[in-house]
Design an enzyme around this catalytic site. Sequence first.
Site, PDB file in Angstrom:
ATOM      1  CG  ASP A  42      -0.749   0.101   2.863  1.00  0.00           C
ATOM      2  OD1 ASP A  42       0.975  -0.328   2.432  1.00  0.00           O
ATOM      3  OD2 ASP A  42      -1.225  -0.189   3.627  1.00  0.00           O
ATOM      4  CB  SER A  43       4.602   1.375  -0.006  1.00  0.00           C
ATOM      5  OG  SER A  43       4.755   0.465  -0.317  1.00  0.00           O
ATOM      6  CG  ASP A  81       0.084  -4.495   1.799  1.00  0.00           C
ATOM      7  OD1 ASP A  81       0.223  -4.968   2.795  1.00  0.00           O
ATOM      8  OD2 ASP A  81       1.393  -3.015   1.860  1.00  0.00           O
ATOM      9  CE  LYS A 110       2.976  -6.151   3.448  1.00  0.00           C
ATOM     10  NZ  LYS A 110       2.646  -4.855   4.745  1.00  0.00           N
ATOM     11  CD  GLU A 112       0.183  -1.557   8.445  1.00  0.00           C
ATOM     12  OE1 GLU A 112      -0.015  -0.900   8.741  1.00  0.00           O
ATOM     13  OE2 GLU A 112       1.110  -1.352   6.943  1.00  0.00           O
ATOM     14  CD  GLU A 179       7.421  -0.764   8.293  1.00  0.00           C
ATOM     15  OE1 GLU A 179       6.838  -0.696   7.948  1.00  0.00           O
ATOM     16  OE2 GLU A 179       7.504   0.368   7.257  1.00  0.00           O
TER      17      GLU A 179
HETATM   18  O1  KIV Z   1       3.214  -0.738   1.772  1.00  0.00           O
HETATM   19  C1  KIV Z   1       4.704  -1.382   1.865  1.00  0.00           C
HETATM   20  O2  KIV Z   1       5.845  -0.849   0.853  1.00  0.00           O
HETATM   21  C2  KIV Z   1       4.374  -2.860   2.930  1.00  0.00           C
HETATM   22  C3  KIV Z   1       6.384  -2.511   3.317  1.00  0.00           C
HETATM   23  C4  KIV Z   1       7.317  -1.420   3.711  1.00  0.00           C
HETATM   24  C5  KIV Z   1       6.977  -3.698   3.675  1.00  0.00           C
HETATM   25  O3  KIV Z   1       4.571  -3.014   3.683  1.00  0.00           O
END
Ligand code: KIV
Length: 262
Positions: A42-43, A81, A110, A112, A179
Site C-alpha cells: 500500500d506504499s 496489501d 498482507k 498489519e 518493520e
Molecule cells: O507497503 C509496503 O511497502 C510495505 C513494506 C514496507 C513492507 O508494507
Amino acid sequence: MFANTFLQAKKEQRRLSMVTCYDYSFARLLSQSPIDAILVGDSAAMVMHGHPSTLPASLEIMCLHTGAVSRGAADKPIVADMPFLSYRKGVTAALDTAQALLNAGAHAVKLEGVEGHEDVILRLTQSGIPVMGHVGLQPQSIHQYGGYKVQGRDEETASRIVRDANSLEELGAFAVVLECIPSALAARISKSLRIPTIGIGAGAGCDGQILVLQDLLGLNADFQPKFVRRFADGAGIVRNAIADYDKAVKNGSFPAQEESYS
Ligand code: KIV
C-alpha cells in the site's frame, strides 16, 4: 504451495528476498530476476501517487496495481496489501477484500497488526488464503504514532510485538514482516518463530528482507532513511538519460537516419 516455499526456505536457512512493485514494466524486470516474491504494497499510495501516507491506498488502487504486477510477473509469488481499515470491518468485508485482491492476481495478502482482528486472520487462513502479517512499525497507524518511528525500544512495546508475532504464527500466517524494530528484538523473534520473518529496518537477524523497489534503485533522491541501501543511482541515471535525450532532440542528432523510416 506459496506458504510451503517460505517455510521450506526457513527450514533450510535460506534467506528470502522481497521487493515491492506496483507496475507492469518493473514487474517484467523482476520476473527475470532471482527475487523470491513481490509485494504490491500500500506504499503505492506514497511512491506512485504522491500521498504522505499509505492510508489513501483504496481497494480499487490496490487491485489496479496488483493486476499490472501480475501481468508482468506471472511466475513470481505476489503478496498484496489489504488497504487501511479493510480488515477491521468484520470477517465478510475482509474476505471480500482478499477475494478482490486474489482475483486481481495476488497469491497472498498482507495485513498489519493482530489485536482486534484475530478472527479475520483465522478465517482468511482457514479459507486457504495465505496471510503475511506485519508488526513493529505499522504505517497504517501513522497518526497514532505521530510519525514514522522505530518501535519496540521499550519493554512494553517489545513484548507486544513478540506477542503479535507469536499470535500470527498461531493463526496460520505463513510469514511476518518486522518493520523498524531494534535488530536484537527482530533476531529474537526470528529465532523463536517457525514461520519466516521478513525485515525492513529490522537488521540482519531476520529470515529475509524487503525494500521498496524505488528506494533500493535510488530513484527517490530525497528519501534515505537509515535502513535503505541504494543499490543504484537510479535518479542520476534517469536524469542523465533525459538530459541526453533533450540535448539530442534540440541539437538535431536524434532521430538519426538509422532511427528513421525510408
Ligand atoms: O507497503 C509496503 O511497502 C510495505 C513494506 C514496507 C513492507 O508494507
